[in-house]
Enzyme design. Structure first.
Site, short mmCIF file in Angstrom:
data_model
loop_
_atom_site.label_atom_id
_atom_site.label_comp_id
_atom_site.label_asym_id
_atom_site.label_seq_id
_atom_site.Cartn_x
_atom_site.Cartn_y
_atom_site.Cartn_z
N ASP A 8 34.93 66.57 63.31
CA ASP A 8 35.52 68.09 63.09
C ASP A 8 36.95 67.87 63.36
O ASP A 8 37.71 67.05 63.46
CB ASP A 8 35.15 68.91 64.37
N SER A 9 37.65 69.10 62.66
CA SER A 9 39.08 68.96 62.43
C SER A 9 39.94 69.11 63.85
O SER A 9 40.77 68.68 64.03
CB SER A 9 39.70 70.14 61.75
N TYR A 40 42.29 72.88 59.81
CA TYR A 40 42.26 72.62 58.31
C TYR A 40 41.91 74.01 57.76
O TYR A 40 42.11 73.88 56.58
CB TYR A 40 40.83 71.88 58.08
N GLY A 41 41.51 74.87 58.35
CA GLY A 41 41.35 76.40 57.86
C GLY A 41 42.18 76.83 56.65
O GLY A 41 41.66 77.44 55.76
N CYS A 71 32.05 70.74 60.91
CA CYS A 71 33.09 71.48 60.71
C CYS A 71 32.69 72.23 59.07
O CYS A 71 32.25 71.33 58.21
CB CYS A 71 34.41 70.43 60.56
N ASN A 72 32.82 73.50 59.24
CA ASN A 72 32.47 74.32 58.09
C ASN A 72 33.43 74.13 56.93
O ASN A 72 33.12 74.12 55.76
CB ASN A 72 32.33 75.72 57.90
N THR A 73 34.73 73.97 57.26
CA THR A 73 35.72 74.02 56.29
C THR A 73 35.67 72.64 55.64
O THR A 73 35.78 72.64 54.43
CB THR A 73 37.22 73.99 56.92
N GLU A 156 41.79 77.53 70.19
CA GLU A 156 42.25 76.00 70.72
C GLU A 156 43.24 76.13 71.81
O GLU A 156 43.53 75.45 72.49
CB GLU A 156 42.78 75.22 69.37
N CYS A 190 31.80 78.84 61.74
CA CYS A 190 32.87 78.01 62.14
C CYS A 190 32.67 77.58 63.42
O CYS A 190 32.19 78.33 64.28
CB CYS A 190 34.20 78.86 62.24
N THR A 191 32.59 76.25 63.59
CA THR A 191 32.21 75.47 64.67
C THR A 191 32.90 75.87 66.18
O THR A 191 32.64 75.52 67.10
CB THR A 191 32.05 74.04 64.69
N HIS A 192 34.08 76.49 65.76
CA HIS A 192 34.94 77.05 67.07
C HIS A 192 34.31 78.29 67.79
O HIS A 192 34.62 78.43 68.92
CB HIS A 192 36.25 77.29 66.57
N1 DGL Z 1 35.90 74.08 63.07
C1 DGL Z 1 36.16 74.10 61.58
C2 DGL Z 1 35.08 74.86 61.15
O1 DGL Z 1 34.03 74.80 61.22
C3 DGL Z 1 37.40 74.95 61.56
C4 DGL Z 1 38.65 74.69 62.14
C5 DGL Z 1 39.98 74.54 61.26
O2 DGL Z 1 40.45 75.45 60.88
O3 DGL Z 1 40.35 73.36 61.43
O4 DGL Z 1 35.34 75.35 59.82
#
Ligand code: DGL
Length: 271
Positions: A8-9, A40-41, A71-73, A156, A190-192
């Protein structure tokens, strides 16, 4: 043979790793968080692709035969190119999977009204991957999506429960629901976002908020059953190694909160 790589990012993928550990405890895992370059978003396609590829190659060097982009992004912006262009040429026997496909295959089963919502990062929303993929599996479903660029930094920095944090969560949730009042399922893409699930749930009624962790763990379980040749390459000593591109101290403090237990991390250099 080697451990399963989980990338993940930053910290979000820990919500997925936790579900892997609960459902598939026999395997070894290496988690890599690119905390030095998160989020990364809001980054461009090229940048997300480059960072993700560097991380994937790093995990390959550590012996991983199978990597999950938790990570979805990264899944939306880099996975297809890695699968179609990099793996066949450079790593023909290795596999990289994402979180998008398992979620889009299932999300339609949860909706009665056939109207669903997607909350995600700007990169995931702009890629339109969810619109395209859901339409393939459930052509009758109407999808609305909303980018929540402030959510990852809030989470975060552990600011989501403050008055200001809650204001942003509620504003975005309402904005999505105002796009279509028939929405009865919202995918937290988004995994967050599982971290803010209880807060979100207190803000809406009669809408199912769907995190991805269990969906992705079930999908990995099915995948390993179906692909014995990959399963045979995954070592099984129930160990987990945590790697980060930022300081170990930062990862251990914040990561424990995402993972739900104390963790020990090691800093590595990417790129
Ligand atoms: N956890 C990442 C996701 O699932 C996004 C976090 C980021 O923006 O880096 O998209």
């Amino acid at each position: 043979m080697g451990p399963i790589g989980v990338f993940d990012s930053g910290f979000g993928g820990l919500t997925i790793l936790k579900a892997f550990k609960e459902n598939l405890p026999q395997y070894d895992y290496i988690y890599l968080g690119d905390n030095a370059r998160t989020p990364y978003g809001n980054r461009s396609f090229e940048t997300v692709y480059r960072y993700t590829l560097e991380s994937v190659e790093y995990l390959f060097e550590q012996g991983c035969e199978l990597i999950i982009l938790a990570c979805n992004t990264a899944s939306a912006k880099a996975l297809r190119t890695i699968q179609q262009q990099v793996l066949p040429k450079k790593y023909p026997n290795k596999k990289v999977l994402g979180v998008l496909r398992p979620s889009t295959e299932l999300v339609g089963d949860f909706s009665k009204t056939r109207h669903i919502g997607i909350l995600a990062t700007e990169g995931t929303v702009k890629s339109e991957s969810y619109l395209i993929e859901i339409n393939k599996f459930f052509p009758d479903i109407i999808v609305q999506q909303l980018a929540c660029p402030i959510w990852v930094p809030l989470i975060e920095n552990n600011l989501h429960s403050t008055e200001g944090g809650k204001w942003f969560l509620e504003r975005d949730l309402k904005m999505l629901l105002e796009k279509d009042e028939k929405i009865d399922v919202i995918l937290l893409a988004c995994t967050h976002y599982p971290i803010v699930l209880p807060l979100l749930q207190s803000m809406v009624k009669n809408v199912l908020l769907l995190p991805q962790s269990q969906i992705v763990a079930d999908s990995l379980m099915q995948y390993l059953k179906k692909h014995q040749e990959v399963e045979n390459l995954c070592t099984k000593n129930s160990t987990i190694i945590f790697l980060t591109s930022d300081t170990a101290e930062n990862f251990e403090t914040k990561g424990s909160f995402f993972y739900g237990e104390k963790i020990k991390a090691k800093q590595v250099k990417l790129g």
